[in-house]
Design an enzyme around this catalytic site. Structure first.
Site, PDB file in Angstrom:
ATOM      1  N   ASP A 153       9.279 -14.309   7.991  1.00  0.00           N
ATOM      2  CA  ASP A 153       8.909 -14.931   8.689  1.00  0.00           C
ATOM      3  C   ASP A 153       8.620 -16.333   8.297  1.00  0.00           C
ATOM      4  O   ASP A 153       8.001 -16.479   7.754  1.00  0.00           O
ATOM      5  CB  ASP A 153       8.685 -14.172  10.045  1.00  0.00           C
ATOM      6  CG  ASP A 153       6.857 -14.085  10.321  1.00  0.00           C
ATOM      7  OD1 ASP A 153       6.260 -13.534   8.909  1.00  0.00           O
ATOM      8  OD2 ASP A 153       6.098 -14.045  11.125  1.00  0.00           O
ATOM      9  N   GLU A 181       4.155 -12.916  11.230  1.00  0.00           N
ATOM     10  CA  GLU A 181       3.339 -13.330  10.276  1.00  0.00           C
ATOM     11  C   GLU A 181       2.709 -14.589  10.891  1.00  0.00           C
ATOM     12  O   GLU A 181       1.979 -15.279  11.993  1.00  0.00           O
ATOM     13  CB  GLU A 181       2.889 -13.319   8.996  1.00  0.00           C
ATOM     14  CG  GLU A 181       1.143 -13.233   7.878  1.00  0.00           C
ATOM     15  CD  GLU A 181       1.314 -15.133   8.168  1.00  0.00           C
ATOM     16  OE1 GLU A 181       0.089 -15.427   7.892  1.00  0.00           O
ATOM     17  OE2 GLU A 181       2.162 -16.161   7.871  1.00  0.00           O
TER      18      GLU A 181
END
Length: 384
Positions: free
Chosen positions: A73, A138
């Protein structure tokens, strides 16, 4: 976009950047990486949770286990018109690869894959196991990503010996700094109670700002610890303070303060909470205090992993790396619960989370080489 024909890591990094995986979306990155790993004999396991995509991949069943960890991400790109080229159209320009996630951390993910491919091709019967742990959560709340995978692995008794997290840790040139630990992060929301009233009649009210001020000054002046070889002293900082209604003639009835500890491994969350309450109680405040521990500190000393990756960096770049624990938190804080040695190593971090995020093209293949040499140093038995 023309690419150098001899740069497989750059080619894969571009593939990943082109996938708009704004947290918690993965946009197919794990499938692409998983396919490359499966071709090498990795057993793939999706450990998704609450809309978050997680991949645990392992080649081999024996120990020691060397794990590469990271996230697919990325943060939102912000205003598209501010970018010189579209953030999800990877572009090589003036020796730099531009795109959201170029530095944080899709180039590292690509380098993981190509390093493992090269290593396995040369050493198909290597000792131990290679593992890859990836998440799409994250940059967001980080509640269903790496922490969830770690809890799953711990519940079935799996342990890691070494872990390399691909966070962008370099400062000026590739490999000049790696993170061998991170400080803990402990936040508090403090609400001090008073009695609202008219400013002209303070004897009929109780001003929580006035009551809090001496305690706040003491907390700000407190030396919480002296740090150690790897950590600076613990810091305490107010991040927000609010009281009142906005009117100038009303004594507020409550004052709210948000604060944060970034703490060294020589202090614990429990000791910091206790010392904070002691100060507030001694000043006779009527208060409520809610705590949030978002990360415990972790540290990796000068052992096998630090030696292996340091030697890999020297052999590849000629740089003697600096160990550091500065900066924010990372998923290494979760992995440290089942792995004694965790190090972060990745590209230059000067443009992370910025418009026109980029990495130097001539550092991309060397990053893969650093990871490959780390594999060799640990799984082929050198250095000791």
């Amino acid at each position: 976009m023309p690419l150098p024909p001899d740069s497989p890591t750059l080619a894969l990094a571009c593939e990943l950047i082109a996938r708009p995986s704004v947290t918690p979306e993965d946009a197919g990155c794990l499938e692409r990486i998983g396919a490359r790993l499966a071709a090498l004999g990795f057993r793939l396991e999706r450990i998704d949770a609450a809309g978050v995509s997680n991949l645990w991949a392992r080649r081999g069943t024996a120990r020691p286990v060397l794990c590469f960890a990271g996230h697919t991400d990325v943060v939102p790109p912000g205003p598209l018109e501010a970018w010189t080229s579209p953030p999800f159209e990877p572009t090589v320009r003036d020796g730099l690869l531009y795109g959201r996630g170029a530095a944080d951390m899709k180039t590292s993910l690509a380098a993981f894959v190509t390093a493992i491919e090269t290593f396995v091709a040369a050493h198909p019967d290597h000792a131990g196991s290679i593992a890859v742990l990836l998440t799409s959560d994250e940059e967001g709340p980080a509640t269903h990503g790496t922490v969830h995978v770690v809890e799953t692995l711990a519940a079935r008794g799996e342990r890691l010996d070494w872990c390399v997290v691909g966070e962008p840790t370099s400062v000026n040139t590739l490999g000049d700094m790696i993170k061998n630990g991170r400080r803990g992060s402990l936040s508090g929301t403090l609400r001090v109670k008073g009695v609202q009233g008219h400013v002209a009649y303070p004897h009929l009210a109780r001003n929580p700002v006035h009551q809090l001020a001496p305690a706040l000054a003491e907390l700000a002046a407190t030396r919480w610890d002296d740090g150690n070889e790897f950590f600076p002293p613990t810091t305490w900082q107010v991040s927000n303070i609010h009281a009142g209604t906005g009117a100038t003639n009303i004594i507020p009835g409550e004052c709210e303060v948000l604060f944060n500890f970034r703490f060294a491994s020589v202090s614990s969350a429990e000791s910091l909470r206790a010392r904070t309450h002691e100060v507030l109680d001694r000043h006779g405040l009527e208060y409520e205090l809610d705590w949030s521990l978002s990360g415990k500190p972790f540290i990796t000393g000068r052992g096998r992993l630090v030696a292996a990756i340091g030697e890999a960096i020297r052999a590849t770049t000629g740089v003697t790396t600096e160990l550091s624990t500065t900066g924010g938190t990372s998923d290494g804080r979760f992995i440290a619960d089942l792995c004694a040695e965790v190090v972060e190593c990745g590209p230059v971090n000067a443009t992370i989370h910025k418009v026109d995020e980029c990495v130097a093209v001539d550092a991309i293949e060397p990053l893969s080489t650093i990871y490959r040499r780390t594999l060799e140093n640990l799984l082929l038995g050198e250095p000791h």
